[in-house]
Design a protein around this motif. Structure first.
Motif, short mmCIF file in Angstrom:
data_model
loop_
_atom_site.label_atom_id
_atom_site.label_comp_id
_atom_site.label_asym_id
_atom_site.label_seq_id
_atom_site.Cartn_x
_atom_site.Cartn_y
_atom_site.Cartn_z
N MET A 30 0.89 -1.13 0.16
CA MET A 30 0.16 -0.16 -0.12
C MET A 30 0.66 1.22 -0.03
O MET A 30 1.99 1.09 0.64
N GLY A 31 0.21 2.33 -0.54
CA GLY A 31 0.99 3.50 -0.34
C GLY A 31 1.04 4.03 1.04
O GLY A 31 0.45 3.77 2.00
N ALA A 32 2.21 5.00 1.35
CA ALA A 32 2.49 5.49 2.73
C ALA A 32 1.27 6.45 2.94
O ALA A 32 0.60 6.96 2.04
N ARG A 33 0.83 6.52 4.06
CA ARG A 33 -0.19 7.39 4.74
C ARG A 33 0.41 8.66 5.40
O ARG A 33 1.51 8.60 6.04
N PRO A 34 -0.45 9.68 5.39
CA PRO A 34 -0.03 10.80 6.25
C PRO A 34 -0.08 10.18 7.61
O PRO A 34 -0.79 10.01 8.42
N GLY A 35 1.36 10.24 8.32
CA GLY A 35 1.53 10.09 9.69
C GLY A 35 2.10 8.31 9.95
O GLY A 35 2.13 8.14 10.89
N LEU A 36 1.81 7.66 8.75
CA LEU A 36 2.03 6.09 8.99
C LEU A 36 2.60 5.73 7.80
O LEU A 36 2.38 6.02 6.47
N ASP A 37 3.30 4.65 7.98
CA ASP A 37 4.03 4.01 6.91
C ASP A 37 2.95 2.96 6.01
O ASP A 37 1.95 2.82 6.70
N GLY A 38 2.93 2.75 5.08
CA GLY A 38 2.13 1.93 4.26
C GLY A 38 2.02 0.39 4.58
O GLY A 38 3.23 -0.01 5.15
N LEU A 39 1.18 -0.14 4.60
CA LEU A 39 1.02 -1.59 4.74
C LEU A 39 1.66 -2.49 3.64
O LEU A 39 1.47 -2.26 2.61
N ASP A 92 12.52 14.09 5.98
CA ASP A 92 11.93 14.33 7.29
C ASP A 92 11.62 12.86 7.93
O ASP A 92 11.11 12.87 9.08
N ARG A 93 12.19 11.77 7.34
CA ARG A 93 12.01 10.76 8.07
C ARG A 93 13.01 10.39 9.14
O ARG A 93 14.17 10.74 9.09
N THR A 94 12.68 9.90 10.32
CA THR A 94 13.26 10.09 11.52
C THR A 94 14.48 9.01 11.50
O THR A 94 14.35 8.04 10.66
N GLU A 95 15.59 9.22 12.09
CA GLU A 95 16.70 8.37 12.21
C GLU A 95 16.08 6.97 12.77
O GLU A 95 16.88 5.94 12.42
N GLY A 112 6.27 6.38 -1.47
CA GLY A 112 6.34 6.93 -0.24
C GLY A 112 5.32 8.19 0.20
O GLY A 112 4.77 8.90 -0.98
N PHE A 113 5.23 8.85 1.03
CA PHE A 113 4.50 9.75 1.52
C PHE A 113 5.49 10.95 2.51
O PHE A 113 6.26 10.64 3.14
N GLY A 114 5.79 12.12 1.66
CA GLY A 114 6.34 13.33 2.33
C GLY A 114 7.91 13.34 2.02
O GLY A 114 8.25 12.36 1.36
N ASP A 117 10.31 5.61 -0.85
CA ASP A 117 10.96 6.36 0.50
C ASP A 117 10.16 7.71 0.65
O ASP A 117 9.53 8.28 -0.23
N GLY A 118 10.06 8.17 2.12
CA GLY A 118 9.68 9.31 2.24
C GLY A 118 9.60 9.55 3.67
O GLY A 118 10.26 8.92 4.52
N ALA A 119 9.01 10.61 4.32
CA ALA A 119 8.85 10.96 5.78
C ALA A 119 8.25 9.58 6.20
O ALA A 119 8.42 9.21 7.47
N TYR A 120 7.39 9.09 5.42
CA TYR A 120 6.63 7.71 5.69
C TYR A 120 6.65 6.91 4.47
O TYR A 120 6.33 7.20 3.57
#
Length: 539
Positions: free
Chosen positions: A388-397, A519-522, A513-515, A434-437
């Motif tokens: 699935m695609g990444a979601r606002p605030g959550l990784d994709g399933l 912005d993806r955290t370490e 990915g989203f974002g 890749d992305g923030a999520y």
């Protein structure tokens, strides 16, 4: 309505949902085909005497549930009221009046109480074979794709139509499984009817009129409240899918007005000469589902909630007329939601998930012994999913069948149905965008004929040439791959051959990915590496 009466109606509404859920569970427990029994590729629902859907089972797919909501009206139009009797069951697999292709069997049964028609039960399931060319895109018209069953009676007053069963046995490759599923569908509706009568007798009602009015009024009010809170206007989006010979263009314009949402598919590619066309009934199902996922995911799905969404299109690949080949209508149909969500992302920036794998990576295998050797023949259908695609605030399933919602079949159940061995079925590292999520991961599936066997398979894959796009700065998911273990590259669609001793390797695509990746955290990146979701080679 008093508060006590309103509470009573709400309790009965919940009870009605439990009735149709038991209806669906009956089909799951008794079905012969693994696609139904193991993957949940089905739907079940209860309807009022006018054919309006009151409630659906939680178990099931949007492509079955939402098409069924329209299909029951076709049954009522074809079978006169004075020819409906207790004990009747009606059937069709008409793609334009059912669920979009011949492999889905829809059954509708009238429900009588004290001699009066009080409603209908309906259910749908995908059967393993309907004859013809088999489950694939190679047909040039619907007439090549299998046996067509017009709306007719499977049973009248409890007496099964033996002529229909004889015709089925002569036209399908797995007659025992198919006919077994027909009986399972009929039993499913019968259980729903019996539980409904028990419920009505217990609460002292003789029909569903008052409960139906309550369900529809509350649902419509809730839908209008949600739509009123949305920005008003028209937003457009387009995307490419692989198609068969050439990429297919999908385009959608979403208009949000005061009284509802309009989705128009003007601008899509023309109908294909291959079996990837989509009847409008199926396009409506997934376009409506996309809107509901965003606007009203918690509002029950029934005729009132669906009535708030209008779907239109000129004749094109998502509104293909008879006799277009439509066997793989799900491949393009499962992309409909992404093109709709892309339009909504402009109206609701930052709130819509990235594109995902979309279409299931189904594979239909026709296995046989090598010439001159002993063995068994079998038709095997296996469902697989990308990410699935990444979601606002959550990784994709990962490896999740969105938007269809079916389960992945257990390896053991799949191997049991035919002479094949599944050597590998695992998450595909580095496939999520890749992305923030991060986008969800696809799968790697490795399948071989059992020793002394070979097989042909119908490839029905997409996102090989056109990967899932990221959103709001996220990168694209990895495209899919299809080939043999010796490096031979195979086509993503069409019937192909796997000889004895070779293995088929499928690499399902990942979600976007989203974002902004910056912005993806370490901590999240370290977790991806620890779990093997990324290999670390790209860093």
């Amino acid at each position: 309505m008093s508060q006590v009466e309103e509470i009573r109606m709400q309790v009965m509404w919940n009870r009605l949902i439990s009735v149709v859920e038991e209806q669906a569970m009956t089909l799951l427990r008794t079905a012969f085909s693994t696609s139904v029994r193991e993957a949940g590729d089905l739907s079940a629902g209860v309807f009022d005497p006018q054919g309006l859907m009151l409630a659906q089972a939680v178990t099931g797919t949007p492509g079955h549930v939402n098409t069924m909501a329209e299909a029951v009206l076709h049954f009522i139009a074809e079978i006169p009221r004075d020819e409906m009797f207790p004990g009747d069951t009606y059937v069709t697999n008409d793609p334009w009046k059912g669920t979009g292709h011949l492999h889905d069997i829809t059954m509708v049964s009238p429900s009588f109480m004290e001699g009066e028609l009080i409603g209908f039960f309906a259910c749908t399931a995908h059967v393993v074979d309907v004859g013809g060319r088999g489950f694939g895109a190679d047909g040039k018209s619907v007439y090549e794709e299998g046996i067509q069953i017009p709306i007719m009676k499977f049973a009248e007053k409890g007496e099964v139509n033996r002529t229909l069963l004889t015709l089925l046995r002569a036209n399908v490759r797995e007659p025992n499984q198919v006919i077994g599923d027909f009986y399972s569908l009929a039993a499913c509706n019968d259980v729903g009817h019996r539980r409904l009568i028990e419920m009505l007798e217990e609460i002292g009602l003789t029909d569903l009129d008052s409960l139906g009015a309550f369900i529809f009024s509350r649902t419509r009010a809730a839908m209008m409240e949600r739509i009123a809170a949305l920005p008003k206007g028209t937003w457009s989006n387009e995307m490419l899918t692989d198609g068969y010979d050439d990429p297919i263009r999908l385009a959608a314009a979403v208009t949000i007005g005061e009284d509802g949402v309009l989705v128009d598919f003007d601008g899509c590619s023309a109908p294909s000469r291959w079996g990837i066309n989509v009847p409008m009934i199926y396009t409506k199902a997934y376009a409506s589902y996309a809107i509901k996922c965003v606007v009203a995911p918690d509002i029950p799905n029934n005729s009132a909630s669906l009535a708030a969404i209008e779907v239109t299109s000129p004749e094109n690949i998502v509104n293909a007329g008879r006799p277009a080949p439509v066997s793989l209508r799900h491949v393009i149909g499962h992309m409909v939601h992404d093109v709709v969500l892309g339009a909504l992302a402009q109206a609701l920036p930052g709130q819509i998930l990235a594109e995902g794998a979309g279409a299931l990576w189904n594979i239909h295998i026709s296995a046989r012994p090598v010439a001159g050797q002993e063995g068994r023949r079998a038709e095997v259908l296996m469902f697989n999913s990308g990410g699935m695609g990444a979601r606002p605030g959550l990784d994709g399933l990962s490896a999740t069948a969105f938007p269809s919602g079916v389960h992945t079949m257990p390896i053991e159940a799949t191997e049991h149905t035919g002479p094949i061995v599944i050597w590998r079925k695992e998450l595909r590292p580095d496939s999520g965008g890749d992305g923030a999520y991060r986008g969800g991961l696809g799968q790697i599936i490795e399948i071989a004929p059992l020793e002394g066997h070979e097989f042909e398979f119908s490839a029905m894959f997409d996102r090989v040439g056109t990967p899932a796009r990221g959103r709001d700065g996220g990168t694209d998911g990895a495209p899919g791959k299809v080939g043999l273990d010796d490096g031979t590259v195979l086509r993503p669609k069409g019937w192909q051959f796997v000889p004895a001793g070779r293995r088929l390797i499928l690499e399902a695509p990942g979600g976007g990915g989203f974002g902004d990746p910056a912005d993806r955290t370490e901590a999240a990146r370290a977790d991806d590496l620890r779990k093997g979701y990324v290999s670390g080679e790209e860093e």
